[in-house]
Write a protein that holds these residues in place. Structure first.
Motif, PDB file in Angstrom:
ATOM      1  N   ILE A   1      -3.747  11.491  11.522  1.00  0.00           N
ATOM      2  CA  ILE A   1      -4.127  12.905  11.574  1.00  0.00           C
ATOM      3  C   ILE A   1      -2.899  13.743  11.251  1.00  0.00           C
ATOM      4  O   ILE A   1      -1.799  13.507  11.755  1.00  0.00           O
ATOM      5  N   TYR A   2      -3.089  14.735  10.405  1.00  0.00           N
ATOM      6  CA  TYR A   2      -1.998  15.591   9.946  1.00  0.00           C
ATOM      7  C   TYR A   2      -2.077  16.980  10.574  1.00  0.00           C
ATOM      8  O   TYR A   2      -1.082  17.609  10.838  1.00  0.00           O
ATOM      9  N   ASP A   3      -3.281  17.443  10.767  1.00  0.00           N
ATOM     10  CA  ASP A   3      -3.541  18.753  11.336  1.00  0.00           C
ATOM     11  C   ASP A   3      -4.960  18.696  11.882  1.00  0.00           C
ATOM     12  O   ASP A   3      -5.601  17.639  11.844  1.00  0.00           O
ATOM     13  N   TYR A   4      -5.496  19.808  12.318  1.00  0.00           N
ATOM     14  CA  TYR A   4      -6.815  19.821  12.960  1.00  0.00           C
ATOM     15  C   TYR A   4      -7.879  19.067  12.160  1.00  0.00           C
ATOM     16  O   TYR A   4      -8.570  18.229  12.678  1.00  0.00           O
ATOM     17  N   ASN A   5      -8.033  19.375  10.892  1.00  0.00           N
ATOM     18  CA  ASN A   5      -9.054  18.713  10.083  1.00  0.00           C
ATOM     19  C   ASN A   5      -8.464  18.056   8.835  1.00  0.00           C
ATOM     20  O   ASN A   5      -9.129  17.945   7.803  1.00  0.00           O
ATOM     21  N   HIS A   6      -7.222  17.614   8.947  1.00  0.00           N
ATOM     22  CA  HIS A   6      -6.534  16.986   7.818  1.00  0.00           C
ATOM     23  C   HIS A   6      -5.953  15.632   8.212  1.00  0.00           C
ATOM     24  O   HIS A   6      -5.633  15.398   9.373  1.00  0.00           O
ATOM     25  N   VAL A   7      -5.828  14.782   7.190  1.00  0.00           N
ATOM     26  CA  VAL A   7      -5.195  13.477   7.355  1.00  0.00           C
ATOM     27  C   VAL A   7      -4.023  13.382   6.388  1.00  0.00           C
ATOM     28  O   VAL A   7      -3.945  14.126   5.410  1.00  0.00           O
ATOM     29  N   VAL A   8      -3.126  12.457   6.677  1.00  0.00           N
ATOM     30  CA  VAL A   8      -2.017  12.165   5.779  1.00  0.00           C
ATOM     31  C   VAL A   8      -1.984  10.661   5.537  1.00  0.00           C
ATOM     32  O   VAL A   8      -2.217   9.869   6.452  1.00  0.00           O
ATOM     33  N   LEU A   9      -1.747  10.290   4.300  1.00  0.00           N
ATOM     34  CA  LEU A   9      -1.578   8.893   3.922  1.00  0.00           C
ATOM     35  C   LEU A   9      -0.240   8.761   3.221  1.00  0.00           C
ATOM     36  O   LEU A   9       0.102   9.577   2.360  1.00  0.00           O
TER      37      LEU A   9
ATOM     38  N   LYS B   1      -3.626  17.965  -1.365  1.00  0.00           N
ATOM     39  CA  LYS B   1      -2.413  17.970  -2.196  1.00  0.00           C
ATOM     40  C   LYS B   1      -1.641  16.682  -1.984  1.00  0.00           C
ATOM     41  O   LYS B   1      -1.853  15.936  -1.027  1.00  0.00           O
ATOM     42  N   PHE B   2      -0.736  16.445  -2.890  1.00  0.00           N
ATOM     43  CA  PHE B   2       0.342  15.491  -2.697  1.00  0.00           C
ATOM     44  C   PHE B   2       1.533  16.335  -2.285  1.00  0.00           C
ATOM     45  O   PHE B   2       1.905  17.271  -2.998  1.00  0.00           O
ATOM     46  N   ASN B   3       2.117  16.063  -1.123  1.00  0.00           N
ATOM     47  CA  ASN B   3       3.220  16.917  -0.678  1.00  0.00           C
ATOM     48  C   ASN B   3       4.523  16.540  -1.373  1.00  0.00           C
ATOM     49  O   ASN B   3       4.561  15.637  -2.219  1.00  0.00           O
ATOM     50  N   GLU B   4       5.600  17.228  -1.017  1.00  0.00           N
ATOM     51  CA  GLU B   4       6.893  17.042  -1.679  1.00  0.00           C
ATOM     52  C   GLU B   4       7.437  15.627  -1.546  1.00  0.00           C
ATOM     53  O   GLU B   4       8.230  15.179  -2.372  1.00  0.00           O
ATOM     54  N   ASP B   5       6.981  14.874  -0.548  1.00  0.00           N
ATOM     55  CA  ASP B   5       7.408  13.483  -0.372  1.00  0.00           C
ATOM     56  C   ASP B   5       6.467  12.494  -1.058  1.00  0.00           C
ATOM     57  O   ASP B   5       6.679  11.288  -0.985  1.00  0.00           O
ATOM     58  N   GLY B   6       5.412  13.006  -1.681  1.00  0.00           N
ATOM     59  CA  GLY B   6       4.436  12.143  -2.331  1.00  0.00           C
ATOM     60  C   GLY B   6       3.317  11.692  -1.409  1.00  0.00           C
ATOM     61  O   GLY B   6       2.446  10.926  -1.820  1.00  0.00           O
TER      62      GLY B   6
ATOM     63  N   ILE C   1      -7.123   8.476  -6.231  1.00  0.00           N
ATOM     64  CA  ILE C   1      -7.171   9.748  -5.493  1.00  0.00           C
ATOM     65  C   ILE C   1      -6.735  10.894  -6.393  1.00  0.00           C
ATOM     66  O   ILE C   1      -7.356  11.964  -6.399  1.00  0.00           O
ATOM     67  N   ARG C   2      -5.705  10.678  -7.180  1.00  0.00           N
ATOM     68  CA  ARG C   2      -5.268  11.710  -8.141  1.00  0.00           C
ATOM     69  C   ARG C   2      -6.394  12.031  -9.127  1.00  0.00           C
ATOM     70  O   ARG C   2      -6.636  13.190  -9.459  1.00  0.00           O
ATOM     71  N   LEU C   3      -7.085  10.995  -9.577  1.00  0.00           N
ATOM     72  CA  LEU C   3      -8.140  11.146 -10.575  1.00  0.00           C
ATOM     73  C   LEU C   3      -9.382  11.831 -10.012  1.00  0.00           C
ATOM     74  O   LEU C   3      -9.920  12.771 -10.615  1.00  0.00           O
ATOM     75  N   LYS C   4      -9.852  11.379  -8.856  1.00  0.00           N
ATOM     76  CA  LYS C   4     -11.126  11.852  -8.316  1.00  0.00           C
ATOM     77  C   LYS C   4     -10.994  12.976  -7.293  1.00  0.00           C
ATOM     78  O   LYS C   4     -11.970  13.655  -6.989  1.00  0.00           O
ATOM     79  N   GLY C   5      -9.806  13.126  -6.707  1.00  0.00           N
ATOM     80  CA  GLY C   5      -9.618  14.181  -5.716  1.00  0.00           C
ATOM     81  C   GLY C   5     -10.364  13.924  -4.420  1.00  0.00           C
ATOM     82  O   GLY C   5     -10.703  14.868  -3.705  1.00  0.00           O
ATOM     83  N   ALA C   6     -10.619  12.646  -4.129  1.00  0.00           N
ATOM     84  CA  ALA C   6     -11.392  12.316  -2.930  1.00  0.00           C
ATOM     85  C   ALA C   6     -11.121  10.881  -2.504  1.00  0.00           C
ATOM     86  O   ALA C   6     -10.691  10.052  -3.311  1.00  0.00           O
TER      87      ALA C   6
END
Length: 185
Positions: free
Chosen positions: A38-46, A123-128, A58-63
Motif C-alpha cells: 500500500i502506497y497511500d489510501y487507495n494506491h499501491v506501489v510495486l 505513474k512510474f515515479n522518479e525511482d522507477g 503495465i507501461r503498454l496497457k496502463g493497468a
C-alpha cells in the motif's frame, strides 16, 4: 541482548503479490513479486525492474491486477516467479492458472486466486517504481466470512520470509486493531 545483521531487506510480513497483466496481443502474464504494498489510501506501489515483461505490459496497457498467493496455489505461484514471461510465454498454462478479464481495468484476474486488487497505472515515479490506483477489490465468495467481508483465515494468503527464503501462511487473529490499545489509555 540484540544481534546486529547489518543492512538487509528483511520486513515482516512481506506479501507474495501476484501481478497480472496483458501484453500487446492480449495474452495474460503473471509474475510473483515480494516488493510492493500500500502506497497511500487507495494506491499501491510495486518495485519491479524495467526488464520484466510485467513492467513492459503495465507501461503498454496502463493497468494491472494484484492477487495474493495462497497455500493451495503456493507451488504454482512460486513457479511463475521462477520463469520469465520474456522467455516462457505459456507459464500461466504450465502453472494451471486460468484468467478472466477485469470489468474495471485492462488486466486479467487469476481465477484460481481468491482475491484481487484491480489497478490502473498512475505513474512510474522518479525511482522507477510503479504507482497504481486501486479501482476495485474483488473476492471469490469462498473466502468471505459471515459478515460478507474477506476472512483472512479462509484466504490463506502466504507471506515471504526473506530471512530464510520461506513462505509462511497468514490468518490467525491475535487482537483487534484500533481497539485493544485503548486498554492503556
Amino acid at each position: 541482548m540484540r544481534k546486529n545483521f547489518g543492512q538487509k531487506t528483511w520486513m515482516y510480513p512481506m506479501p507474495v503479490l501476484m501481478i497480472g497483466t496483458y501484453d500487446e496481443n492480449g495474452k495474460a502474464n503473471l509474475m510473483n513479486a515480494a516488493w510492493g504494498g500500500i502506497y497511500d489510501y487507495n494506491h499501491v506501489v510495486l518495485s519491479l525492474s524495467a526488464g520484466h515483461k510485467t513492467t513492459q505490459n503495465i507501461r503498454l496497457k496502463g493497468a494491472f491486477t494484484i492477487s495474493f498467493a495462497d497455500t493451495p496455489h503456493m507451488v504454482a505461484c512460486d513457479y511463475v516467479g521462477l520463469v520469465s514471461g520474456n522467455k516462457v510465454s505459456d507459464k500461466l498454462e504450465k502453472a494451471g492458472f486460468t484468467t478472466e478479464k477485469s470489468a474495471f481495468v485492462d488486466a486479467p484476474i487469476i481465477c484460481e486466486l481468491s482475491m484481487a486488487l484491480e489497478c490502473k497505472l498512475v505513474k512510474f515515479n522518479e525511482d522507477g517504481n510503479i504507482i497504481g490506483e486501486i479501482v476495485n477489490v474483488s473476492a471469490d465468495e469462498c473466502v468471505l466470512g459471515e459478515d460478507g467481508l474477506i476472512d483472512a483465515a479462509k484466504l490463506r494468503a502466504i507471506a515471504y520470509d526473506a530471512v530464510h527464503n520461506d513462505y509462511l501462511v497468514l490468518g490467525e487473529k491475535v487482537g483487534n486493531a484500533f481497539k485493544d490499545g485503548n486498554k492503556l489509555k
